[in-house]
Design a protein around this motif. Sequence first.
Motif, PDB file in Angstrom:
ATOM      1  N   LYS A 243      26.023 -41.881  75.758  1.00 27.17           N
ATOM      2  CA  LYS A 243      26.825 -40.775  75.210  1.00 27.17           C
ATOM      3  C   LYS A 243      26.991 -41.014  73.710  1.00 27.17           C
ATOM      4  O   LYS A 243      27.610 -42.006  73.294  1.00 27.17           O
ATOM      5  CB  LYS A 243      28.187 -40.728  75.912  1.00 27.17           C
ATOM      6  N   ILE A 244      26.411 -40.122  72.940  1.00 26.80           N
ATOM      7  CA  ILE A 244      26.476 -40.258  71.477  1.00 26.80           C
ATOM      8  C   ILE A 244      27.769 -39.621  70.991  1.00 26.80           C
ATOM      9  O   ILE A 244      28.142 -38.523  71.427  1.00 26.80           O
ATOM     10  CB  ILE A 244      25.222 -39.621  70.840  1.00 26.80           C
ATOM     11  N   THR A 245      28.473 -40.313  70.108  1.00 26.87           N
ATOM     12  CA  THR A 245      29.804 -39.872  69.713  1.00 26.87           C
ATOM     13  C   THR A 245      29.821 -39.114  68.386  1.00 26.87           C
ATOM     14  O   THR A 245      30.876 -38.663  67.972  1.00 26.87           O
ATOM     15  CB  THR A 245      30.757 -41.082  69.629  1.00 26.87           C
ATOM     16  N   ALA A 246      28.691 -38.987  67.738  1.00 32.71           N
ATOM     17  CA  ALA A 246      28.645 -38.237  66.473  1.00 32.71           C
ATOM     18  C   ALA A 246      27.786 -36.995  66.671  1.00 32.71           C
ATOM     19  O   ALA A 246      26.636 -37.102  67.104  1.00 32.71           O
ATOM     20  CB  ALA A 246      28.062 -39.099  65.363  1.00 32.71           C
ATOM     21  N   GLU A 247      28.359 -35.838  66.366  1.00 30.39           N
ATOM     22  CA  GLU A 247      27.619 -34.588  66.602  1.00 30.39           C
ATOM     23  C   GLU A 247      26.318 -34.568  65.794  1.00 30.39           C
ATOM     24  O   GLU A 247      25.240 -34.426  66.342  1.00 30.39           O
ATOM     25  CB  GLU A 247      28.506 -33.413  66.226  1.00 30.39           C
ATOM     26  N   GLU A 248      26.461 -34.705  64.483  1.00 29.23           N
ATOM     27  CA  GLU A 248      25.282 -34.792  63.614  1.00 29.23           C
ATOM     28  C   GLU A 248      24.951 -36.264  63.456  1.00 29.23           C
ATOM     29  O   GLU A 248      25.796 -37.028  62.945  1.00 29.23           O
ATOM     30  CB  GLU A 248      25.600 -34.210  62.231  1.00 29.23           C
ATOM     31  N   HIS A 249      23.774 -36.678  63.877  1.00 33.47           N
ATOM     32  CA  HIS A 249      23.491 -38.099  63.797  1.00 33.47           C
ATOM     33  C   HIS A 249      22.019 -38.348  63.509  1.00 33.47           C
ATOM     34  O   HIS A 249      21.182 -37.441  63.652  1.00 33.47           O
ATOM     35  CB  HIS A 249      23.899 -38.814  65.103  1.00 33.47           C
ATOM     36  N   VAL A 250      21.734 -39.567  63.108  1.00 31.44           N
ATOM     37  CA  VAL A 250      20.345 -39.994  62.925  1.00 31.44           C
ATOM     38  C   VAL A 250      20.186 -41.334  63.647  1.00 31.44           C
ATOM     39  O   VAL A 250      21.178 -41.963  64.024  1.00 31.44           O
ATOM     40  CB  VAL A 250      19.978 -40.157  61.431  1.00 31.44           C
ATOM     41  N   VAL A 251      18.944 -41.748  63.810  1.00 26.80           N
ATOM     42  CA  VAL A 251      18.683 -42.996  64.547  1.00 26.80           C
ATOM     43  C   VAL A 251      17.886 -43.940  63.657  1.00 26.80           C
ATOM     44  O   VAL A 251      16.894 -43.543  63.027  1.00 26.80           O
ATOM     45  CB  VAL A 251      17.909 -42.697  65.852  1.00 26.80           C
ATOM     46  N   ARG A 252      18.343 -45.165  63.623  1.00 20.06           N
ATOM     47  CA  ARG A 252      17.641 -46.222  62.891  1.00 20.06           C
ATOM     48  C   ARG A 252      17.067 -47.178  63.935  1.00 20.06           C
ATOM     49  O   ARG A 252      17.807 -47.695  64.778  1.00 20.06           O
ATOM     50  CB  ARG A 252      18.670 -46.941  62.003  1.00 20.06           C
ATOM     51  N   SER A 253      15.774 -47.415  63.905  1.00 21.87           N
ATOM     52  CA  SER A 253      15.216 -48.390  64.843  1.00 21.87           C
ATOM     53  C   SER A 253      15.091 -49.736  64.135  1.00 21.87           C
ATOM     54  O   SER A 253      14.881 -49.791  62.923  1.00 21.87           O
ATOM     55  CB  SER A 253      13.838 -47.936  65.344  1.00 21.87           C
ATOM     56  N   GLY A 254      15.257 -50.804  64.902  1.00 19.22           N
ATOM     57  CA  GLY A 254      14.994 -52.139  64.368  1.00 19.22           C
ATOM     58  C   GLY A 254      16.195 -52.826  63.755  1.00 19.22           C
ATOM     59  O   GLY A 254      16.262 -54.051  63.772  1.00 19.22           O
ATOM     60  N   GLY A 255      17.147 -52.107  63.201  1.00 19.06           N
ATOM     61  CA  GLY A 255      18.309 -52.765  62.600  1.00 19.06           C
ATOM     62  C   GLY A 255      18.748 -52.047  61.339  1.00 19.06           C
ATOM     63  O   GLY A 255      17.957 -51.375  60.682  1.00 19.06           O
ATOM     64  N   LEU A 256      20.040 -52.214  61.016  1.00 17.84           N
ATOM     65  CA  LEU A 256      20.591 -51.524  59.841  1.00 17.84           C
ATOM     66  C   LEU A 256      19.954 -52.005  58.548  1.00 17.84           C
ATOM     67  O   LEU A 256      19.781 -51.235  57.610  1.00 17.84           O
ATOM     68  CB  LEU A 256      22.106 -51.774  59.768  1.00 17.84           C
ATOM     69  N   MET A 257      19.603 -53.287  58.493  1.00 16.77           N
ATOM     70  CA  MET A 257      19.093 -53.853  57.245  1.00 16.77           C
ATOM     71  C   MET A 257      17.570 -53.725  57.129  1.00 16.77           C
ATOM     72  O   MET A 257      17.059 -53.323  56.100  1.00 16.77           O
ATOM     73  CB  MET A 257      19.491 -55.332  57.142  1.00 16.77           C
ATOM     74  N   MET A 258      16.857 -54.086  58.185  1.00 15.49           N
ATOM     75  CA  MET A 258      15.397 -54.173  58.072  1.00 15.49           C
ATOM     76  C   MET A 258      14.666 -53.107  58.877  1.00 15.49           C
ATOM     77  O   MET A 258      13.444 -53.125  58.962  1.00 15.49           O
ATOM     78  CB  MET A 258      14.917 -55.565  58.480  1.00 15.49           C
ATOM     79  N   GLY A 259      15.425 -52.185  59.469  1.00 17.59           N
ATOM     80  CA  GLY A 259      14.793 -51.196  60.330  1.00 17.59           C
ATOM     81  C   GLY A 259      14.258 -50.001  59.577  1.00 17.59           C
ATOM     82  O   GLY A 259      14.075 -50.020  58.359  1.00 17.59           O
ATOM     83  N   VAL A 260      14.011 -48.958  60.342  1.00 19.90           N
ATOM     84  CA  VAL A 260      13.392 -47.735  59.808  1.00 19.90           C
ATOM     85  C   VAL A 260      14.202 -46.541  60.286  1.00 19.90           C
ATOM     86  O   VAL A 260      14.596 -46.484  61.459  1.00 19.90           O
ATOM     87  CB  VAL A 260      11.949 -47.596  60.358  1.00 19.90           C
ATOM     88  N   LEU A 261      14.446 -45.581  59.393  1.00 18.12           N
ATOM     89  CA  LEU A 261      15.103 -44.339  59.786  1.00 18.12           C
ATOM     90  C   LEU A 261      14.077 -43.504  60.543  1.00 18.12           C
ATOM     91  O   LEU A 261      13.011 -43.204  60.015  1.00 18.12           O
ATOM     92  CB  LEU A 261      15.556 -43.609  58.515  1.00 18.12           C
TER      93      LEU A 261
END
Length: 432
Positions: free
Chosen positions: A183-201
Amino acid sequence: MTIKEIQNLGIIGAGGAGFPTHVKLNSNPDTIIMNAAECEPLLHKDMQILRNHGDVVLDGFKIAMQLTGAREGIIGIKEKHHEEIRLLESKVSGNIRVQAIDDVYPAGDEVTLIYMTTGRIVPPGALPLSVGCVVQNVETLYNIGMNKPVVTKFISVAGAVEEPATVEVPVGISYAEVLSHFKITAEEHVVRSGGLMMGVLEHDLNNVVSKRTSALIVLPADHHCVTMYRRFSTDHAVDIIAKAACDQCSFCTELCPRYLLGHPVRPELAMRNRMFTREDEPLMNPGNLSCCECNLCTMYACPEGLDPKGATLIDKRLARAEKRTMSGEKPMLHPMFEYRQVPVAKLKQRLDVTKFRDEGPLKQLNVHPNRVRIPLRQHAGTPARPTVKEGDRVKIYDQIGEASSEISCTMHASIDGVVKKVTEDEITIERM
Ligand code: SF4
Ligand code: SF4
């Protein structure tokens, strides 16, 4: 188990780097280090694997030590993980020891971890083997211990979701299908794979989980990190911002973990190269080849909110194009190393992620995708070569791709089904 069997099981570095494990283990280090220093904020998969499957991980660790003839095994784990440390210490003896390390970022970087656990510094441009070490991630060792083809992946799902968790999903499942169980809690959202620092949007949630995917982090679309990721999405943006706003304070360099280990990484010089040269006549500092792309300079150090990592990556590309290499000189630890470590707690504040639940218990998902797309380039090196054709029936664990070179890996079906499509990039299987 043999090195060839590891290649045939399709085992690659599961921490994100994706280097074929059989290549790393076809060596003679004196020490093997288990990388249990998971340091990206909000990620928990390695701790969950240790907590729930510690015996299998240790089996894999011992196999890796036997295959290489390493005399010592070190488990590098954050000191804050008291329960996992107790568990591991109760199970290891002899030439394997647990080394508790500070909760800093990026402790999971191989070069940083080797220094923190052995005191040895890998020279710039050299492999860990040059100081007698091989590093293997927890999940990679789990895969060795399982002694089965790799067809699933553990990932952390975190951020703006009601119940953050670690889940084991079939390789080739889409991000959208994994996230449909949360269950996603933010209506408008994006996904980052891999991690906040080294991942990819991620711009396409039809992209699939590979053997390298370690996390899916959901962020509100107006989150501070998303603004940062989007601001610096092109070389041109990096160049313009460097020219307009960098005051050359050097904080980016002074907090760079590789610079502090004596490597010639100088993100402030990369910014200066952008400032004082035209885009079509760029200067570069070849020492920036040693950047590990941890993103600390951009997401934490720069007081102006600029993108020294982006500038450093431009330097790396230019240096590679000119076939420049590193000197390999023995590095000298910076005298301030100890004092400039970045605690993960402070990093989380700076990233504005303290509002998200920082936990990720292992959760069983009832995931049975009707379709998977297995990428043939999940690892470093050359892609796997398909061994199936459209219309073939396959069962889970069947080989569907073979190693195309020594630095390549076998691929396997992650569901029972029919091969629907074979391209040079991926194999699509649909459940019958
Ligand atoms: S990029 Fe930021 S931290 Fe680095 S020198 Fe410029 S202003 Fe300072
Ligand atoms: S990303 Fe920045 S801080 Fe990290 S190693 Fe590269 S230059 Fe240093």
